[in-house]
Design an enzyme around this catalytic site. Sequence first.
Site, PDB file in Angstrom:
ATOM      1  CG  HIS A  69      27.695 134.491  95.411  1.00 42.57           C
ATOM      2  ND1 HIS A  69      26.587 133.874  95.313  1.00 42.57           N
ATOM      3  CD2 HIS A  69      28.105 134.051  96.476  1.00 42.57           C
ATOM      4  CE1 HIS A  69      26.087 133.143  96.332  1.00 42.57           C
ATOM      5  NE2 HIS A  69      27.179 133.566  97.100  1.00 42.57           N
ATOM      6  CG  ASP A 344      24.998 134.917 101.991  1.00 42.17           C
ATOM      7  OD1 ASP A 344      26.253 134.361 102.458  1.00 42.17           O
ATOM      8  OD2 ASP A 344      24.190 134.104 101.868  1.00 42.17           O
TER       9      ASP A 344
END
Length: 434
Positions: A69, A344
């Site tokens: 994102h 992540d």
Amino acid sequence: MKFSSISLSAMRTLWTKAGVLGSMSMAFGSLLWSQKKTEPDPVGSNCSSADTNPSSHYELKLVQVLFRHGARTPLKSIPDVMEAQWVPTLLEPPAHTHINYEVTDLHGGPRPPAPVEDSYRQNILNGGTFPGQLTTVGMQQLYELGKKLRKRYIEEIPFLSSTFSPAEVYVRSTNIVRTIESAKCLVAGLFEQKQKEIVPILTTEAESEILYPNYHGCKLLKLLASHRWAESSTLPDIAADLQSIQSALGIAAHQHIDFILIRDDMVARETHGLPCPSVLDTWRNKVEQRAVDMICHVYEPSNRKNLQLCVGPLLQTLLANIEEKLGDMSSEPKRKLFLYSAHDTTLIPCLMSLGIFDKRWPPYAADITLELHQHRQTNRSFVKVSYVGEDQLIPGCSGVYCPLEEFKQVLSAYSLSSELYHDLCNSTEGLTEP
């Protein structure tokens, strides 16, 4: 952690089925941390010309993009330091990122409950926004990633249609607002907001999520990871540096912080031009290093079973998409692009599994892209992997354009079928919390 002899025996059986105790023909443990950039090779040079030359021997068949994102508000502010003002005006969506979309479950039904998102809403940051919200900066980052994909797959190569079609493009996201909005912004950039149909963004319930290491849905992973998380801040070098930075920042000793928390807040502030404590200027590189050291300890890339439990089903899905495309078994034969909006903590174990993690935290909007190419005459298939726009030479592959059989061999150490994943996740008899 305590293991009974019975449970250890049972687990060995399971891990053997998963391939973790089998001998591997490729020894790429020593290569795990090496990230290799593009190197000239015959396959690579031929395939490169194939991308722009219609008469080439090679044809692009499928693209899969796994991306993080965009920039967001921090998940938690560093305690006892000057607070940034995370005001609602930081979240205003740019007009060019608007598209008509709907969020559904994997079967097109209503969006499932979102307990992770609900947990963010229980706290409010200074300034009035919630933790983990996608910002205007983050929306623009994903829009730009979409534009890069457009240039590659619509303008330079006539691969995708210039208008969004759900038959051609599959969009899946974790059931968290920032990843859903990131997917929306990427699609807006990719197709310049051109659509004939509503964009479906598919999600699933927390228990069955495969787009991040699922501590909620995998009991064994939760037990193993909680132990590693608890250890990570107590490792001698990390603990000493943590004590030093805590003292330098004036953070009370009783406050529970770690380098991942500090990095998260620090990077969020810097990305949005918000003030940081000046002392962090001299600590920036150390914070980055120690945050990566912590996450490496948690994921323990030298231990294959941990990565299997983190991303095994996701890797299996990426391989299944390739097999379905090549075998003409797909329920959507026109599908050319799979988009996966994640985190992540998704990209890091995937990079580790591919042997290309460079010990740097994936930036906002980072992407891992897998391209499937097929030789027009021999039908031999190749996979090319890129990370943040850089082609990668995967350890165990004979070239940047990796023969599919070699690519499957690399991932076979970590990919897991859904059935085996669930068997492993439930194999917790005899294990106790640390």
